[in-house]
Scaffold this active site. Structure first.
Site, mmCIF file in Angstrom:
data_model
loop_
_atom_site.group_PDB
_atom_site.id
_atom_site.type_symbol
_atom_site.label_atom_id
_atom_site.label_comp_id
_atom_site.label_asym_id
_atom_site.label_seq_id
_atom_site.Cartn_x
_atom_site.Cartn_y
_atom_site.Cartn_z
ATOM 1 N N GLY B 12 0.928 -1.252 0.041
ATOM 2 C CA GLY B 12 0.043 -0.086 0.042
ATOM 3 C C GLY B 12 0.963 1.198 -0.045
ATOM 4 O O GLY B 12 0.477 2.432 -0.660
ATOM 5 N N LYS B 163 -6.099 -13.611 -9.812
ATOM 6 C CA LYS B 163 -4.777 -13.452 -9.146
ATOM 7 C C LYS B 163 -4.383 -14.978 -8.426
ATOM 8 O O LYS B 163 -3.434 -15.246 -8.205
ATOM 9 C CB LYS B 163 -5.087 -12.415 -7.953
ATOM 10 C CG LYS B 163 -3.851 -12.364 -7.188
ATOM 11 C CD LYS B 163 -2.659 -11.956 -7.825
ATOM 12 C CE LYS B 163 -1.497 -11.520 -6.928
ATOM 13 N NZ LYS B 163 -1.365 -11.761 -5.703
ATOM 14 N N GLU B 170 2.525 -19.442 -10.395
ATOM 15 C CA GLU B 170 3.604 -18.922 -9.888
ATOM 16 C C GLU B 170 4.346 -20.300 -9.172
ATOM 17 O O GLU B 170 5.486 -20.157 -8.937
ATOM 18 C CB GLU B 170 3.558 -17.696 -9.119
ATOM 19 C CG GLU B 170 4.762 -17.007 -8.215
ATOM 20 C CD GLU B 170 4.045 -16.026 -7.317
ATOM 21 O OE1 GLU B 170 3.282 -15.192 -7.631
ATOM 22 O OE2 GLU B 170 4.555 -16.138 -6.064
#
Lengths: 291, 291, 291, 291
Positions: B12, B163, B170
């Site tokens: 963030g 995602k 991944e």
């Protein structure tokens, strides 16, 4: 520098072009006269000034025979470079046989496929420091511009070994993307699978050249409907798992990718017939009759 | 445009920087006063002009509580964007609860890790066309330059779904490289393992961003001797395999990579104790006594 | 009938006992004089009436040398039976070498471990019909009572091949039970894991001799706390997977069981070090420093 | 003792027979009037003396609805036993709901398939000591003779949990035999595959009830030519792997067996289409066009 090049197929032909564009004097031989610069191997040897360097770029199945035919035509001080997909374990014995004639030997794993002509080829080299130095002008031209794309991996055999592992990794990478593709296709939520793959090309952890190719493929055929789920395997995948077994290295991922290729070529699975037979025996589960 | 941003940690905080550099008016809130632009969520909401857009970027474990605390402070027409790693299956119910208050909801899967600040973040977005259009100025800044790095994957939930699959892939990619590394390290032939990885960065089929990182890691520590073979897993890998099971999608590779992480955190394997016990029973095979 | 028996270890010694109890005339040789009936191989041969039958029951690593030492001592018409765990691919060449001396050869895969002395041994035989018939009195004694426990699997090599697959299957079976054990141990609900295994010994689909052994082991040590999760592998598992690769047979289960044994012998996993390194690189994830 | 039995299909019907042969007073209900002893559930309840014990033996998909319909008909002190294949995680909530009416609940995992009628059923029971004691006369009849085949695995839920793990193990065991079968069928050396399986039934490490069934199947159809390699999965396999994921238990073998079933039901593999597409992109490898 001058180089003899045996095998002018998809890979060898492109390599000749790339080398000539950089000013090297390449004399190529191929069984196909339309491609060849020499009538036969003897003619090829005759057209090269000693000490010669001859790069053999033929299918793995005929490399041994090609080198056996070539060796008696050469002189001490000549050098053979095998750029094909030989099994690494054949390199040491081959180098030994050639050295009795005074002929040098190197092995080079070459990656890059049809894209290598323009992008450069990834080169993994096995051999002596002296021979590597001798061939550096050729390597420098074949490899991509920049600091990567070339390694002297170790002594004779190390080049093919590194290439073998490269291809084993490639099997695993491809299958990881493939599993992700299948899951996205099965999902009820994701409505834009090609767009998801396309988006991943930048900014993500999984961006890669293979992902770029996946995007190209999906741009062409969004659900890959034109293709059968069928894939050959070309030796290196099998050798990688065999090496893992020899060296007691766990290899769940690459072996799974290899086995999936085997499965892709089966009309029906004998193993799953056994499962069906057992379920039928113990539970009276419904089975599907063949044919 | 103006954006509220809840959660100013590693991700963030970098995103706030990237947005501000592009001229957006970002008001951030974090429990850590040293990072925060607002005293609390109510203060954050007060500092934003309606209709508000608030991006929640907190650990998955506290997302639900954060949104539950935020919702009563908002007004109809406001929009919450969850950029954290929520499970996709929580998005639909959450959007439903918010819609009863007239509050909009989108989910964004964000990839890129600590490198995203400079390279841009890969964004996978789930939500309505209207809400996507509303947030495009933010997405355009966060994503990498160029044509990739952003996708509107589908309705609410599709962003987190994409995602999740990204992270599953991944896992598989990383483990393919890892198996290759282990085999090369075990090999007697390859004497320059870091050089092999380094060479693969250009010209090869397996070049990728993860491979670049592998090169960086090996440059730092050629045999990775400084590290333990220990890896946490963060939810998405597990959810990917669970989804595969739900949808009957075979997932040998990604599941193997997930299981390897589980194994990496075990001091000893109960399963292998059972193997040792059985071998001892039937063959009198030597076993190793614990501690 | 009369039989020479080379190797009187755990297996060979028990087999001698079982054969003698049935009235066979067994002359045994072992390097350990305390076990041996003959001073050396020449003495063993001298003590047997031609045409001789000599069963070699030594560790796989010394079988070849033992047979090489034995062959010149024998006469045409004699027969060597290899009951050890040789790789099937060595049988054909070995039979060929012996046949030039007029010596016959058979291979026998022997299962049953230390329990075979009383229960009988499972025998898988490769060789000619004639040689099988010649040895049937011995096979009939060694095998269990009843209709099972013996097969003439095919020509020379087929016995060891069947035994190899037997052991590959054994790896898979053991690991299936082992995974079940680990899951039950991890469960919060099941409070009586040994009781569950014990109950499965009758009435269930998964009852087996290995399950009986698992019950014995858990009766002794309810959580297997006395054992390390460490297991050797003895060749046949590796050969099974190698054969699968050669013949393009998918083998997810048996290979996974094999890889698990490899893992059980590692202090730390190089592959998982690579995973930790990559996670550290892209995400700043916490890693554990080695030692 | 008196028992109500809901569901008189392949399992329930056989259980009624076994219980009646032992002298129990079984009142059965089935939607099929030809099988049923009662007109409906209310009639079933009316025919039983309080405190009642009612065993529900219906497909997992309708268990919840059946119990919901049954509960209001019962009285405090009655006991419901779920012998079907419910997911263990539904047992606790279900027991909680029933306890508000004063109705007891137990879960029983039942193994044995169609063979259980004669051999007895393997029973894995979850519930309180008191309820287990109450039902022991029924359990004693249903279980096989001898000391095995019954376990009180733990509190409510533990019975279904143990049965779930049993079935997960079963998947792994079956697939180990199946891989062995496929390899033997592919071998050039082994000419008598059914004979090999048959021989393994005694004296070997891998003897088991499933192996007995494999022999029966191969006796019937030596190469399993009559069957398709197609297999459904029935919930417990998936739940086992999901539990493994939840508890971070590595489960390579059972998951591989589960995934193989998924694959067996696919006409073509989307994942392998992706592999074919990638190979085509990077190497110009020949691909097969879909039909």
């Amino acid at each position: 520098m001058q180089l003899g090049l045996v095998g002018l197929g998809k890979m060898g032909g492109n390599m000749r072009d790339r080398l000539r564009e950089a000013g090297h004097d390449v004399v190529g031989y191929d069984r196909n006269p339309a491609l060849s610069d020499a009538e036969n191997l003897a003619d090829l040897v005759a057209k090269l000034a000693a000490p010669r360097a001859i790069w053999v770029m033929v299918p793995a199945g005929v490399t041994e025979a090609t080198i056996d035919e070539l060796a008696p035509l050469l002189s001490p001080g000549d050098l053979i470079i095998d750029g094909g997909n030989s099994r690494f374990s054949s390199d040491g014995p081959r180098a030994g046989r050639l050295s009795t004639r005074g002929i040098g030997y190197m092995d080079v794993g070459v990656s890059g496929g049809v894209w290598g002509k323009d992008n450069g080829y990834g080169l993994m080299v096995g051999g002596s420091d002296e021979n590597v130095a001798r061939m550096m002008p050729i390597f420098d031209t074949l490899k991509p511009a920049g600091e990567f794309g070339f390694v002297h991996a170790g002594p004779v055999g190390a080049g093919h070994y590194a290439k073998m592992v490269h291809n084993g990794i490639e099997y695993g990478l491809m299958h990881a993307y493939a599993e992700g593709f299948e899951l996205l296709e099965a999902s009820e939520l994701v409505t834009n699978v090609p767009g998801v793959f396309r988006s991943w090309r930048e900014g993500t952890v999984i961006r890669s050249w293979l992902l770029d190719l996946m995007d190209l493929a999906l741009t062409d055929d969004a659900h890959l409907e034109k293709l059968k789920g069928y894939a050959d395997d070309t030796g290196e995948g099998r050798w990688t798992v065999e090496e893992a077994i020899r060296l007691a290295v766990p290899m769940h991922v690459i072996s799974a990718a290899l086995f999936a290729r085997f499965e892709s070529r089966q009309d029906d699975s004998p193993a799953m017939k056994a499962i069906a037979a057992l379920r039928n025996q113990f539970g009276g589960h419904a089975v599907q009759q063949a044919g």
